[in-house]
Design an enzyme around this catalytic site. Structure first.
Site, PDB file in Angstrom:
ATOM      1  N   LYS A  11      38.960  50.844  35.498  1.00  0.00           N
ATOM      2  CA  LYS A  11      38.070  50.710  34.655  1.00  0.00           C
ATOM      3  C   LYS A  11      37.040  49.743  35.173  1.00  0.00           C
ATOM      4  O   LYS A  11      35.738  49.552  35.147  1.00  0.00           O
ATOM      5  CB  LYS A  11      38.619  50.038  33.442  1.00  0.00           C
ATOM      6  N   ASN A  12      37.431  48.478  35.540  1.00  0.00           N
ATOM      7  CA  ASN A  12      36.564  47.582  35.852  1.00  0.00           C
ATOM      8  C   ASN A  12      35.765  47.558  37.354  1.00  0.00           C
ATOM      9  O   ASN A  12      34.991  46.750  37.676  1.00  0.00           O
ATOM     10  CB  ASN A  12      37.700  46.149  36.082  1.00  0.00           C
ATOM     11  N   ARG A  32      31.234  44.053  26.741  1.00  0.00           N
ATOM     12  CA  ARG A  32      30.681  42.734  27.415  1.00  0.00           C
ATOM     13  C   ARG A  32      30.175  43.069  28.591  1.00  0.00           C
ATOM     14  O   ARG A  32      29.103  42.467  29.341  1.00  0.00           O
ATOM     15  CB  ARG A  32      31.786  41.505  27.597  1.00  0.00           C
ATOM     16  N   CYS A  82      34.211  36.993  22.126  1.00  0.00           N
ATOM     17  CA  CYS A  82      35.127  38.143  22.008  1.00  0.00           C
ATOM     18  C   CYS A  82      36.462  37.720  21.741  1.00  0.00           C
ATOM     19  O   CYS A  82      36.528  36.412  21.808  1.00  0.00           O
ATOM     20  CB  CYS A  82      35.049  39.319  22.962  1.00  0.00           C
ATOM     21  N   ARG A 108      33.401  33.449  26.395  1.00  0.00           N
ATOM     22  CA  ARG A 108      32.760  34.058  27.776  1.00  0.00           C
ATOM     23  C   ARG A 108      31.143  34.146  27.714  1.00  0.00           C
ATOM     24  O   ARG A 108      30.523  35.022  27.604  1.00  0.00           O
ATOM     25  CB  ARG A 108      33.267  35.752  27.256  1.00  0.00           C
ATOM     26  N   ASP A 159      44.587  39.454  33.469  1.00  0.00           N
ATOM     27  CA  ASP A 159      44.865  40.837  32.801  1.00  0.00           C
ATOM     28  C   ASP A 159      46.317  41.323  32.559  1.00  0.00           C
ATOM     29  O   ASP A 159      46.451  42.542  31.968  1.00  0.00           O
ATOM     30  CB  ASP A 159      43.723  41.944  33.473  1.00  0.00           C
ATOM     31  N   VAL A 199      42.411  31.166  33.193  1.00  0.00           N
ATOM     32  CA  VAL A 199      41.104  32.233  33.546  1.00  0.00           C
ATOM     33  C   VAL A 199      40.415  32.108  32.237  1.00  0.00           C
ATOM     34  O   VAL A 199      39.057  31.729  31.968  1.00  0.00           O
ATOM     35  CB  VAL A 199      41.211  33.386  34.146  1.00  0.00           C
ATOM     36  N   ARG A 240      39.918  51.742  25.447  1.00  0.00           N
ATOM     37  CA  ARG A 240      38.909  51.071  26.241  1.00  0.00           C
ATOM     38  C   ARG A 240      39.475  50.828  27.585  1.00  0.00           C
ATOM     39  O   ARG A 240      38.582  50.899  28.475  1.00  0.00           O
ATOM     40  CB  ARG A 240      38.704  49.778  25.851  1.00  0.00           C
TER      41      ARG A 240
HETATM   42  N1  EPU Z   1      32.707  32.446  32.495  1.00  0.00           N
HETATM   43  C1  EPU Z   1      31.695  31.520  32.350  1.00  0.00           C
HETATM   44  N2  EPU Z   1      30.360  31.741  32.428  1.00  0.00           N
HETATM   45  C2  EPU Z   1      29.704  33.031  32.944  1.00  0.00           C
HETATM   46  C3  EPU Z   1      30.857  33.820  33.165  1.00  0.00           C
HETATM   47  C4  EPU Z   1      32.020  33.700  33.223  1.00  0.00           C
HETATM   48  O1  EPU Z   1      32.044  30.377  31.725  1.00  0.00           O
HETATM   49  O2  EPU Z   1      28.509  32.988  33.025  1.00  0.00           O
HETATM   50  C5  EPU Z   1      33.995  32.228  32.354  1.00  0.00           C
HETATM   51  C6  EPU Z   1      34.659  33.182  31.460  1.00  0.00           C
HETATM   52  O3  EPU Z   1      34.260  32.794  29.946  1.00  0.00           O
HETATM   53  C7  EPU Z   1      36.020  33.235  31.599  1.00  0.00           C
HETATM   54  C8  EPU Z   1      35.860  33.204  33.181  1.00  0.00           C
HETATM   55  O4  EPU Z   1      34.838  32.502  33.389  1.00  0.00           O
HETATM   56  O5  EPU Z   1      36.650  32.037  31.058  1.00  0.00           O
HETATM   57  C9  EPU Z   1      36.345  34.507  33.897  1.00  0.00           C
HETATM   58  O6  EPU Z   1      35.296  35.348  33.707  1.00  0.00           O
HETATM   59  P1  EPU Z   1      34.611  36.420  34.540  1.00  0.00           P
HETATM   60  O7  EPU Z   1      33.356  36.364  34.561  1.00  0.00           O
HETATM   61  O8  EPU Z   1      35.227  36.406  36.018  1.00  0.00           O
HETATM   62  O9  EPU Z   1      35.075  37.911  33.792  1.00  0.00           O
HETATM   63  P2  EPU Z   1      34.396  39.076  33.479  1.00  0.00           P
HETATM   64  O10 EPU Z   1      33.622  39.521  34.730  1.00  0.00           O
HETATM   65  O11 EPU Z   1      33.703  38.752  32.083  1.00  0.00           O
HETATM   66  C10 EPU Z   1      36.158  40.715  34.498  1.00  0.00           C
HETATM   67  C11 EPU Z   1      36.926  41.759  33.708  1.00  0.00           C
HETATM   68  C12 EPU Z   1      38.036  41.322  32.797  1.00  0.00           C
HETATM   69  C13 EPU Z   1      38.900  40.133  33.418  1.00  0.00           C
HETATM   70  C14 EPU Z   1      38.007  39.078  34.084  1.00  0.00           C
HETATM   71  C15 EPU Z   1      38.695  38.318  35.000  1.00  0.00           C
HETATM   72  C16 EPU Z   1      35.526  43.575  33.858  1.00  0.00           C
HETATM   73  C17 EPU Z   1      34.673  44.568  32.765  1.00  0.00           C
HETATM   74  N3  EPU Z   1      36.026  42.743  33.219  1.00  0.00           N
HETATM   75  O12 EPU Z   1      35.504  40.116  33.134  1.00  0.00           O
HETATM   76  O13 EPU Z   1      38.814  42.290  32.401  1.00  0.00           O
HETATM   77  O14 EPU Z   1      39.825  39.617  32.855  1.00  0.00           O
HETATM   78  O15 EPU Z   1      37.090  39.797  35.175  1.00  0.00           O
HETATM   79  O16 EPU Z   1      39.597  39.010  36.110  1.00  0.00           O
HETATM   80  O17 EPU Z   1      35.367  43.794  35.145  1.00  0.00           O
HETATM   81  C18 EPU Z   1      40.187  43.613  30.862  1.00  0.00           C
HETATM   82  O18 EPU Z   1      40.103  44.375  31.726  1.00  0.00           O
HETATM   83  O19 EPU Z   1      41.119  43.695  29.872  1.00  0.00           O
HETATM   84  C19 EPU Z   1      39.178  42.255  31.200  1.00  0.00           C
HETATM   85  C20 EPU Z   1      39.005  41.397  30.138  1.00  0.00           C
END
Ligand code: EPU
Length: 417
Positions: A22-23, A92, A116, A121, A305, A327, A397
């Site tokens: 998915k990701n 998101r 969320c 986030r 995850d 994280v 999802r």
């Molecule tokens: N963060 C910030 N500012 C930002 C971006 C992120 O503070 O501008 C913080 C977030 O709040 C969080 C941490 O950094 O505490 C990690 O966020 P990251 O941006 O790395 O995650 P993401 O891109 O929002 C993806 C996956 C998530 C997975 C995380 C970490 C997708 C669509 N989602 O999210 O997947 O947990 O990376 O590996 O790729 C899931 O599949 O259940 C899921 C939540």
């Protein structure tokens, strides 16, 4: 609303094919916006988030059709530059519209995604990085309005944290920027490498994905490509833990064992017998499992995850273990629900201390987010008696044909309306 009913206690046994990630699939679908030529993506999982993204692409003006596990995106109409609340609030990852549209149109207005269940986030890392590429940003009426008046200009960007989404968003933008961009302290997840692979197939010049520094030489134009999405490492890890919890044995096919090496190592240390080959992993329960501590970290550390699923597993080991979430700031929504099965869990800050219990008992539980939901299903699979899991739209999802795959492994599970 659909719910899942599970009669626990069946040992899982058999083999299943792991679906596409998915990701990885989500950013790759957004990459299709970067070209007017046809893009074909295979091994795309059938999930609600993928359907949302395909609908989103069509709304923006990119014709995309999903048939089975293949998405074909064809030459597009004029793109719209506004991503409304109704589309963004569903998922998101919708913020990944920013990179490609800034690259193609020089502007995009995106409804702010908001928090969320797993935390606030914010998207500050994405926005700070876009500013470095020459993007002006204002927030107005719940929208982030962005404009690159002189087009995107390559730059050195250092992230304060290796955000997965921000790394993807900047890659999606910088491939068509003028000059060279370097992302320093980039995310190293396998999904980033997969995105680099398709972008390079489309004619981009990206290198370094999978390391801390990604270098992108902007090009004038990208062309069409065909790409197969990598296997879903989180789905794979979830089924390995299911085998461990039910004292069963499971053969996973179509996996990249290296992507879940840390989970394999932890399971082996706990007492599971595991044999990894090129694209399969066999896991067998042979003896009582021992507790082990985990702390979530960015890749190649223990994945956030898989934290909830690990908690379900530790609940049934003899002794104490700790689980630390590094994280996300609020990813323990499953704790209260796991306690309903009889798990002994104590939260203190970002750590949960698990004291193993003899058995879990079936209970009615409610899913708060995708991975919390996975943990509840796992707990229900080994709990005594019946469990009713509600709000399973979260599971839809991220887990393709969840109850069908579990049934194939011998679980007593059904979905009812
Ligand atoms: N963060 C910030 N500012 C930002 C971006 C992120 O503070 O501008 C913080 C977030 O709040 C969080 C941490 O950094 O505490 C990690 O966020 P990251 O941006 O790395 O995650 P993401 O891109 O929002 C993806 C996956 C998530 C997975 C995380 C970490 C997708 C669509 N989602 O999210 O997947 O947990 O990376 O590996 O790729 C899931 O599949 O259940 C899921 C939540």
């Amino acid at each position: 609303m659909d719910k899942i009913i599970i009669n626990g206690g069946k040992k899982l046994k058999g083999e299943i094919k792991i679906s596409g990630s998915k990701n990885s699939g989500l950013p790759i679908l957004f990459a299709a916006l970067l070209t007017d030529e046809p893009v074909t993506i295979t091994n795309v999982p059938s999930l609600a988030d993928i359907d949302t993204t395909v609908a989103f692409l069509n709304y923006i003006g990119k014709k995309a059709v999903k048939k089975g596990n293949t998405v074909k995106a064809s030459p597009s109409e004029q793109y719209k530059h506004v991503a409304p609340y109704d589309l963004v609030r569903k998922m998101r990852a919708s913020v990944l519209i920013m990179g490609p549209l800034l690259a193609r149109l020089g502007k995009v207005d995106v409804s702010l995604p908001g928090g969320c269940a797993i935390g606030a986030r914010p998207i500050d890392i994405h926005l700070e990085a876009f500013k470095k590429l020459g993007v002006e940003i204002t927030v107005e009426g719940g929208f982030v309005k962005t404009h690159a008046k002189n087009g995107l200009i390559g730059a050195d960007i250092e992230f304060r944290f290796p955000s997965v989404g921000a790394t993807e968003n900047i890659m999606l933008a910088a491939v068509l920027a003028k000059g060279k961009t370097r992302i320093i302290n980039a995310a190293k997840e396998p999904e980033i490498v997969d995105l680099q692979d398709i972008l390079n197939k489309m004619g981009a010049k990206v290198k370094g994905a999978g390391t801390k520094i990604i270098t992108i030489e902007g090009v004038e134009k990208l062309h069409g490509a065909t790409h197969k999405v990598i296997p879903d490492r989180i789905e794979a890890a979830t089924y390995l833990i299911a085998a461990a919890l039910t004292k069963g044995e499971v053969l996973l096919k179509s996996v990249v064992p290296e992507h879940i090496q840390i989970v394999i190592d932890k399971l082996e240390k706990a007492g599971m017998e595991i044999v990894s080959k090129k694209d399969t992993v066999f896991a067998k329960w042979v003896k009582e499992l021992k507790p082990d501590n985990i702390a979530t970290e960015v890749y190649p550390g223990f994945p956030t995850d898989v934290q909830a699923q690990w908690m379900a597993l530790m609940s049934l080991t003899k002794g104490k273990s700790t689980i630390t979430e590094n994280v996300f700031e609020n990813r323990f929504m499953h704790v209260a629900e796991l306690q309903r099965f009889g798990a002994n869990l104590a939260v203190s800050g970002n750590t949960v201390t698990v004291t193993g219990v003899e058995k879990l008992s079936g209970a009615p539980v409610m899913v708060s987010d995708l991975r919390a939901g996975a943990a509840l299903v796992l707990a229900a699979l080994c709990a005594e008696g019946e469990s009713v899991v509600t709000r399973i739209y979260h599971l839809d999802r991220g887990y393709e044909r969840l109850e069908k795959k579990l049934k194939q492994l011998g679980a007593d599970i059904k979905r009812v309306r």
